[in-house]
Scaffold this motif. Structure first.
Motif, mmCIF file in Angstrom:
data_model
loop_
_atom_site.group_PDB
_atom_site.id
_atom_site.type_symbol
_atom_site.label_atom_id
_atom_site.label_comp_id
_atom_site.label_asym_id
_atom_site.label_seq_id
_atom_site.Cartn_x
_atom_site.Cartn_y
_atom_site.Cartn_z
ATOM 1 N N GLY A 1 19.638 -17.450 19.005
ATOM 2 C CA GLY A 1 18.864 -17.404 20.243
ATOM 3 C C GLY A 1 17.529 -16.703 20.137
ATOM 4 N N GLY A 2 16.946 -16.678 18.959
ATOM 5 C CA GLY A 2 15.617 -16.090 18.822
ATOM 6 C C GLY A 2 15.466 -15.292 17.553
ATOM 7 N N ALA A 3 14.209 -15.202 17.075
ATOM 8 C CA ALA A 3 13.936 -14.506 15.826
ATOM 9 C C ALA A 3 14.261 -13.021 15.900
ATOM 10 C CB ALA A 3 12.462 -14.685 15.445
ATOM 11 N N GLY A 4 14.217 -12.445 17.088
ATOM 12 C CA GLY A 4 14.506 -11.026 17.243
ATOM 13 C C GLY A 4 15.947 -10.664 16.979
ATOM 14 N N HIS A 5 16.815 -11.673 16.885
ATOM 15 C CA HIS A 5 18.235 -11.426 16.638
ATOM 16 C C HIS A 5 18.639 -11.742 15.198
ATOM 17 C CE1 HIS A 5 18.645 -12.444 21.179
ATOM 18 N NE2 HIS A 5 18.324 -11.172 20.988
ATOM 19 N N VAL A 6 17.632 -11.948 14.351
ATOM 20 C CA VAL A 6 17.880 -12.335 12.960
ATOM 21 C C VAL A 6 17.174 -11.352 12.031
ATOM 22 C CG1 VAL A 6 17.659 -14.185 11.236
ATOM 23 C CG2 VAL A 6 18.026 -14.754 13.661
ATOM 24 N N LEU A 7 17.807 -11.061 10.917
ATOM 25 C CA LEU A 7 17.218 -10.180 9.902
ATOM 26 C C LEU A 7 17.554 -10.749 8.530
ATOM 27 C CD1 LEU A 7 17.090 -6.345 9.828
ATOM 28 C CD2 LEU A 7 18.139 -7.510 7.881
ATOM 29 N N THR A 8 16.619 -10.656 7.598
ATOM 30 C CA THR A 8 16.872 -11.080 6.227
ATOM 31 C C THR A 8 16.563 -9.952 5.253
ATOM 32 O OG1 THR A 8 16.323 -12.699 4.490
ATOM 33 C CG2 THR A 8 14.550 -12.077 5.998
ATOM 34 N N VAL A 9 17.330 -9.892 4.197
ATOM 35 C CA VAL A 9 17.046 -8.949 3.115
ATOM 36 C C VAL A 9 16.634 -9.712 1.859
ATOM 37 C CG1 VAL A 9 18.645 -7.220 4.012
ATOM 38 C CG2 VAL A 9 19.467 -8.876 2.309
ATOM 39 N N ALA A 10 16.445 -11.051 1.986
ATOM 40 C CA ALA A 10 16.271 -11.875 0.791
ATOM 41 C C ALA A 10 15.147 -12.896 0.858
ATOM 42 C CB ALA A 10 17.589 -12.616 0.499
ATOM 43 N N ASP A 11 14.540 -13.119 2.017
ATOM 44 C CA ASP A 11 13.590 -14.224 2.150
ATOM 45 C C ASP A 11 12.295 -13.720 2.787
ATOM 46 O OD1 ASP A 11 12.238 -16.597 2.520
ATOM 47 O OD2 ASP A 11 13.875 -17.630 3.552
ATOM 48 N N VAL A 12 11.401 -13.189 1.961
ATOM 49 C CA VAL A 12 10.142 -12.625 2.472
ATOM 50 C C VAL A 12 9.275 -13.711 3.101
ATOM 51 C CG1 VAL A 12 8.020 -11.417 1.844
ATOM 52 C CG2 VAL A 12 10.177 -10.774 0.769
ATOM 53 N N ALA A 13 9.093 -14.829 2.401
ATOM 54 C CA ALA A 13 8.226 -15.891 2.906
ATOM 55 C C ALA A 13 8.801 -16.501 4.180
ATOM 56 C CB ALA A 13 8.042 -16.974 1.841
ATOM 57 N N GLY A 14 10.110 -16.729 4.193
ATOM 58 C CA GLY A 14 10.738 -17.296 5.375
ATOM 59 C C GLY A 14 10.649 -16.376 6.578
ATOM 60 N N ALA A 15 10.776 -15.084 6.334
ATOM 61 C CA ALA A 15 10.662 -14.114 7.420
ATOM 62 C C ALA A 15 9.282 -14.191 8.055
ATOM 63 C CB ALA A 15 10.938 -12.708 6.896
ATOM 64 N N ARG A 16 8.264 -14.290 7.203
ATOM 65 C CA ARG A 16 6.894 -14.386 7.710
ATOM 66 C C ARG A 16 6.707 -15.679 8.509
ATOM 67 N NH1 ARG A 16 4.614 -14.460 3.059
ATOM 68 N NH2 ARG A 16 4.820 -12.205 2.759
ATOM 69 N N GLU A 17 7.248 -16.767 7.995
ATOM 70 C CA GLU A 17 7.068 -18.073 8.647
ATOM 71 C C GLU A 17 7.754 -18.140 10.003
ATOM 72 O OE1 GLU A 17 8.168 -22.801 7.832
ATOM 73 O OE2 GLU A 17 8.542 -21.282 6.271
ATOM 74 N N HIS A 18 8.944 -17.535 10.103
ATOM 75 C CA HIS A 18 9.743 -17.696 11.321
ATOM 76 C C HIS A 18 9.751 -16.464 12.219
ATOM 77 C CE1 HIS A 18 11.234 -21.547 9.896
ATOM 78 N NE2 HIS A 18 11.504 -20.986 8.725
ATOM 79 N N GLY A 19 8.962 -15.463 11.877
ATOM 80 C CA GLY A 19 8.895 -14.283 12.723
ATOM 81 C C GLY A 19 10.133 -13.412 12.679
ATOM 82 N N VAL A 20 10.867 -13.502 11.566
ATOM 83 C CA VAL A 20 12.112 -12.756 11.404
ATOM 84 C C VAL A 20 11.820 -11.437 10.685
ATOM 85 C CG1 VAL A 20 14.305 -12.770 10.112
ATOM 86 C CG2 VAL A 20 13.593 -14.779 11.430
ATOM 87 N N ARG A 21 12.536 -10.394 11.028
ATOM 88 C CA ARG A 21 12.342 -9.111 10.362
ATOM 89 C C ARG A 21 12.887 -9.162 8.941
ATOM 90 N NH1 ARG A 21 14.094 -3.037 12.487
ATOM 91 N NH2 ARG A 21 13.253 -1.908 10.683
ATOM 92 N N PHE A 22 12.088 -8.666 8.001
ATOM 93 C CA PHE A 22 12.544 -8.496 6.623
ATOM 94 C C PHE A 22 12.812 -7.020 6.408
ATOM 95 C CE2 PHE A 22 11.908 -7.589 2.127
ATOM 96 C CZ PHE A 22 12.726 -8.544 1.539
ATOM 97 N N SER A 23 14.030 -6.683 5.975
ATOM 98 C CA SER A 23 14.410 -5.285 5.814
ATOM 99 C C SER A 23 14.098 -4.805 4.405
ATOM 100 C CB SER A 23 15.901 -5.103 6.097
ATOM 101 O OG SER A 23 16.274 -3.755 5.902
ATOM 102 N N ARG A 24 13.324 -3.733 4.329
ATOM 103 C CA ARG A 24 12.997 -3.092 3.047
ATOM 104 C C ARG A 24 13.576 -1.679 3.026
ATOM 105 N NH1 ARG A 24 8.421 -5.941 4.490
ATOM 106 N NH2 ARG A 24 7.512 -7.280 2.882
ATOM 107 N N GLY A 25 13.813 -1.189 1.819
ATOM 108 C CA GLY A 25 14.300 0.169 1.693
ATOM 109 C C GLY A 25 13.323 1.197 2.218
ATOM 110 N N ASP A 26 12.007 0.888 2.169
ATOM 111 C CA ASP A 26 11.036 1.867 2.650
ATOM 112 C C ASP A 26 10.967 1.903 4.170
ATOM 113 O OD1 ASP A 26 9.719 -0.514 3.067
ATOM 114 O OD2 ASP A 26 8.145 -0.161 1.587
ATOM 115 N N ASP A 27 11.773 1.074 4.842
ATOM 116 C CA ASP A 27 11.903 1.175 6.294
ATOM 117 C C ASP A 27 12.762 2.376 6.691
ATOM 118 O OD1 ASP A 27 10.469 -1.161 6.582
ATOM 119 O OD2 ASP A 27 12.240 -2.435 6.742
ATOM 120 N N GLY A 28 13.396 3.009 5.705
ATOM 121 C CA GLY A 28 14.353 4.079 5.965
ATOM 122 C C GLY A 28 15.718 3.651 5.466
#
Length: 300
Positions: A221-248
């Protein structure tokens, strides 16, 4: 001490063991006599020059062993304790390593199984924390049978969530033992998920990076409800959060995993072990995709 190192980028043959000065812990740190150290995909990316460009480089961010020296202010570990954790210097694949984050090894685990845990459980816990997975949530985990995916499944189930997990058919029975409802990945994924959850899911986690973020966005139901730890390009394309270790980092996972394992609520990963001296072969196996379980180096 002996430590794994490479001085030029290239194939696994650039790896070898060298003698380095013994490290010593700083405030809040412990030093361990390493018994096992995890191997991750980032190791061969570094070796191939796809990440850090400095030379020479040591390797290894996760290890398990026996405390043999404690830094100033350490009150939760003593010489002789069995611990596992993170080596911030990336030098865990060695006879000695300094851990900045550590926790007791669960009594039922050996060193190899403990060394296989830190990266996968931290990544999984961080993703679930950032998604806000809680009791009553319905969560879709894409890539649920791997080390990070299976950890995410088990943590989510422990939180009281309903979990649907994608995997190949050969891994469906395994996912059921973890408490997930399996679905096959590939064409028709959306329809198969909706057979289990007609209204879609509350949240979706992509661990596999298999190009399905658009489907996950629709199901959740929306990009705000999705997170990826593996797809940097896809996250950028679809407005999905990409989780990095430097986020905490979710280092609290290390302290929380023990009770879950001892209560039978978390199954440690399968491991494939190699002696430290055979680090080049471990890289070959890992890069080939032939690894059965998590790769771990054993240190005598």
């Amino acid at each position: 001490m002996k430590a794994a190192r490479f001085s030029s980028f290239g194939d696994p043959d650039v790896l070898g063991l060298v003698e380095l000065p013994d490290p010593h812990p700083g405030p809040g740190e412990v030093r361990i006599a390493v018994r096992a150290a995890g191997v991750n995909a980032s190791d061969w990316k570094k070796r191939r020059g796809l990440m850090d460009q400095e030379l020479p480089q040591t390797l290894g961010y996760e290890a398990a062993g026996v405390v043999d020296e404690v830094g100033e202010g350490v009150t939760d570990a003593a010489v002789g304790d069995r611990v596992f954790g993170f080596c911030p210097d990336g030098a865990a694949q060695a006879e000695l390593a300094v851990l900045a984050v550590h926790a007791p090894i669960p009594p039922s685990l050996g060193f190899a199984a403990a060394a296989a845990l830190p990266s996968s459980i931290e990544t999984a816990m961080r993703a679930l924390d950032q998604l806000g997975v809680a009791r009553g949530s319905t969560v879709l985990v894409n890539g649920a049978s791997g080390s990070v995916g299976s950890a995410a499944v088990q943590f989510a189930v422990a939180r009281g969530a309903r979990v649907i997990g994608t995997a190949g058919p050969a891994n469906h029975a395994f996912l059921r033992t973890l408490g997930a409802e399996p679905v096959a990945y590939g064409d028709g994924l959306v329809g198969r998920v909706r057979e289990l959850a007609p209204d879609g899911v509350d949240l979706a986690l992509d661990v596999a990076g298999s190009g399905v973020l658009a489907d996950l966005v629709g199901l959740a139901g929306g990009a705000g409800h999705v997170l990826t730890v593996a797809d940097v390009a896809g996250a950028r394309e679809h407005g999905v959060r990409f989780s990095r270790g430097d986020d905490g980092r979710a280092v609290h996972a290390l302290a929380e995993i023990g009770p879950l394992i001892e209560a039978g609520r978390f199954a440690p990963p399968v491991v494939s072990t190699f002696p430290l001296a055979e680090i080049a072969e471990a890289h070959r196996v890992g890069e080939s995709g032939r690894a059965h379980g998590k790769l771990v180096l054993l240190v005598d």
